[in-house]
Design an enzyme around this catalytic site. Structure first.
Site, PDB file in Angstrom:
ATOM      1  N   GLN A 132     128.283   0.066  56.868  1.00  0.00           N
ATOM      2  CA  GLN A 132     128.414   1.336  56.166  1.00  0.00           C
ATOM      3  C   GLN A 132     127.060   1.976  55.872  1.00  0.00           C
ATOM      4  OE1 GLN A 132     130.516  -0.601  52.764  1.00  0.00           O
ATOM      5  NE2 GLN A 132     129.392   0.859  51.519  1.00  0.00           N
ATOM      6  N   SER A 146     124.231   1.056  41.357  1.00  0.00           N
ATOM      7  CA  SER A 146     123.244   0.028  41.713  1.00  0.00           C
ATOM      8  C   SER A 146     121.948   0.689  42.159  1.00  0.00           C
ATOM      9  CB  SER A 146     123.788  -0.851  42.838  1.00  0.00           C
ATOM     10  OG  SER A 146     125.031  -1.417  42.456  1.00  0.00           O
ATOM     11  N   ARG A 147     122.053   1.892  42.714  1.00  0.00           N
ATOM     12  CA  ARG A 147     120.858   2.578  43.216  1.00  0.00           C
ATOM     13  C   ARG A 147     120.003   3.150  42.094  1.00  0.00           C
ATOM     14  NH1 ARG A 147     124.526   3.663  47.779  1.00  0.00           N
ATOM     15  NH2 ARG A 147     123.545   2.752  49.613  1.00  0.00           N
ATOM     16  N   GLY A 150     127.655  -5.863  44.981  1.00  0.00           N
ATOM     17  CA  GLY A 150     126.770  -6.601  44.088  1.00  0.00           C
ATOM     18  C   GLY A 150     125.831  -5.682  43.321  1.00  0.00           C
ATOM     19  N   GLY A 177     136.235   2.665  41.936  1.00  0.00           N
ATOM     20  CA  GLY A 177     135.689   3.590  40.946  1.00  0.00           C
ATOM     21  C   GLY A 177     135.842   5.039  41.375  1.00  0.00           C
ATOM     22  N   GLY A 211     129.808  -0.390  35.325  1.00  0.00           N
ATOM     23  CA  GLY A 211     130.880   0.250  36.103  1.00  0.00           C
ATOM     24  C   GLY A 211     131.709  -0.791  36.835  1.00  0.00           C
ATOM     25  N   HIS A 212     131.024  -1.707  37.505  1.00  0.00           N
ATOM     26  CA  HIS A 212     131.747  -2.786  38.193  1.00  0.00           C
ATOM     27  C   HIS A 212     132.524  -3.642  37.174  1.00  0.00           C
ATOM     28  CE1 HIS A 212     128.129  -2.288  40.995  1.00  0.00           C
ATOM     29  NE2 HIS A 212     129.133  -2.103  41.823  1.00  0.00           N
TER      30      HIS A 212
HETATM   31  P1  AMP Z   1     129.574  -0.603  45.101  1.00  0.00           P
HETATM   32  O1  AMP Z   1     129.094  -1.957  44.683  1.00  0.00           O
HETATM   33  O2  AMP Z   1     128.595   0.502  44.844  1.00  0.00           O
HETATM   34  O3  AMP Z   1     130.143  -0.588  46.502  1.00  0.00           O
HETATM   35  O4  AMP Z   1     130.796  -0.272  44.166  1.00  0.00           O
HETATM   36  C1  AMP Z   1     131.893  -1.133  44.068  1.00  0.00           C
HETATM   37  C2  AMP Z   1     132.977  -0.450  43.297  1.00  0.00           C
HETATM   38  O5  AMP Z   1     132.497  -0.110  41.989  1.00  0.00           O
HETATM   39  C3  AMP Z   1     133.421   0.855  43.957  1.00  0.00           C
HETATM   40  O6  AMP Z   1     134.833   0.971  43.832  1.00  0.00           O
HETATM   41  C4  AMP Z   1     132.711   1.885  43.124  1.00  0.00           C
HETATM   42  O7  AMP Z   1     133.362   3.142  43.112  1.00  0.00           O
HETATM   43  C5  AMP Z   1     132.754   1.245  41.751  1.00  0.00           C
HETATM   44  N1  AMP Z   1     131.723   1.825  40.887  1.00  0.00           N
HETATM   45  C6  AMP Z   1     130.412   1.993  41.172  1.00  0.00           C
HETATM   46  N2  AMP Z   1     129.783   2.610  40.161  1.00  0.00           N
HETATM   47  C7  AMP Z   1     130.726   2.855  39.217  1.00  0.00           C
HETATM   48  C8  AMP Z   1     130.713   3.491  37.936  1.00  0.00           C
HETATM   49  N3  AMP Z   1     129.605   4.007  37.409  1.00  0.00           N
HETATM   50  N4  AMP Z   1     131.874   3.564  37.250  1.00  0.00           N
HETATM   51  C9  AMP Z   1     133.022   3.054  37.765  1.00  0.00           C
HETATM   52  N5  AMP Z   1     133.095   2.443  38.958  1.00  0.00           N
HETATM   53  C10 AMP Z   1     131.973   2.349  39.683  1.00  0.00           C
END
Ligand code: AMP
Length: 285
Positions: free
Chosen positions: A65, A190-191, A35, A151, A40-41
């Site tokens: 995690q 997200s951070r 979320g 990603g 990126g998402h």
């Molecule tokens: P997260 O919500 O951070 O667990 O990320 C969910 C998915 O989005 C993971 O596969 C991440 O690698 C991908 N993701 C996060 N940030 C990016 C970004 N800047 N560009 C592409 N994919 C991303």
């Protein structure tokens, strides 16, 4: 799946919907997330939309995690905006489980991808990849996707998940999508929401160091230590504390002593209590 966005909180709610889509001949694309969705998402959801007849997204801040002193409790939770983003990007189904739905009382089974999980992020975040692999395998079992989209931003994560599905014969294709960046190069995360304006400016140094290192290697630099030192200098000069900033083999993640045809540059650095990671694949001829 029915038109419009379905939001399900339970495994029992998800299964018949994906089964109906599969029975209708649609390939199931899946994008697992925690979320606080950003571009990126969204790019992952759009790529799933482009390849699959039906697109499922999960939003779950996975407690297993996170380490005990990490940001699980303060991790941004923006469900309404996330659902709007999923709808806009063309998702069909969003799975938003509770902690109890994913980890029923007494859950005691975990997935461990040995070796690859011990390096870099795994060394600084013990147990992190065990939590990631476990939740992703569970989500794969719940959604049963044909294709799952991750990603490149989390380079080590996608490598570990590729290894997991190969080792355990999980019938899913893993697609790794390019890192989406802010105009100044900062990898979207997200951070990044934690950063104050001054830290946001300092954070640019990570991608700046990666791009500079890539350019230097591409133009024939043979001294990898010099490249590593320059990356460190750039990032530290901006006031960040480095966990690692190095070059590794893109398949094994062994740290490299000398440049080779394909490499991945990996960085993790801290700014106050915000920890950021980024990476860049480099090919030299
Ligand atoms: P997260 O919500 O951070 O667990 O990320 C969910 C998915 O989005 C993971 O596969 C991440 O690698 C991908 N993701 C996060 N940030 C990016 C970004 N800047 N560009 C592409 N994919 C991303």
């Amino acid at each position: 799946m029915p038109k419009g966005l379905a939001v399900e909180e339970t495994v029992a709610g998800v299964r018949p919907q994906v089964a109906a889509a599969r029975n209708a001949g649609q390939a199931i694309g899946f994008v697992p997330t925690m979320g606080a969705l950003h571009a990126g998402h969204v790019s992952l959801i759009e790529q799933a939309r482009g390849r699959c007849g039906s697109v499922a997204v999960s939003i779950f801040v996975n407690p297993t995690q996170f380490g005990p002193n990490e940001d699980f409790t303060r991790y941004p939770r923006t469900l309404d905006a996330d659902l709007a983003a999923c709808r806009e990007a063309g998702a069909d189904l969003v799975f938003v489980p509770s902690k109890e739905e994913i980890y029923p009382a007494g859950s005691s089974t975990f997935v461990e991808v040995a070796g690859l999980s011990d390096r870099f992020e795994g060394a600084f975040r013990p147990g992190h990849f065990r939590g990631v692999a476990t939740v992703v395998l569970k989500l794969f079992e719940i959604v049963r996707p044909d294709v799952a989209f991750f990603g490149a931003k989390d380079y080590q994560q996608q490598l570990i998940l590729r290894r997991m599905v190969r080792d355990l014969d999980v019938p899913v294709e893993i697609v790794t999508c390019p890192t989406v960046r802010e105009p100044d190069g900062l990898a979207m995360s997200s951070r990044n929401r934690y950063l104050d304006p001054e830290q946001r400016e300092q954070a640019r140094s990570i991608s700046a160091a990666l791009f500079a290192a890539r350019d230097r290697l591409r133009t024939g630099e043979g001294d990898l230590d010099a490249v590593r030192s320059e990356m460190r200098r750039t990032i530290e000069a901006a006031g960040l504390s480095i966990d690692y900033a190095t070059a590794a083999d893109p398949e094994t993640l062994e740290e490299l002593r000398a440049p080779q045809a394909k490499m991945v540059l990996l960085v993790a650095a801290r700014l106050g209590n915000v920890r950021l990671i980024d990476n860049m694949e480099v090919s030299v001829s």
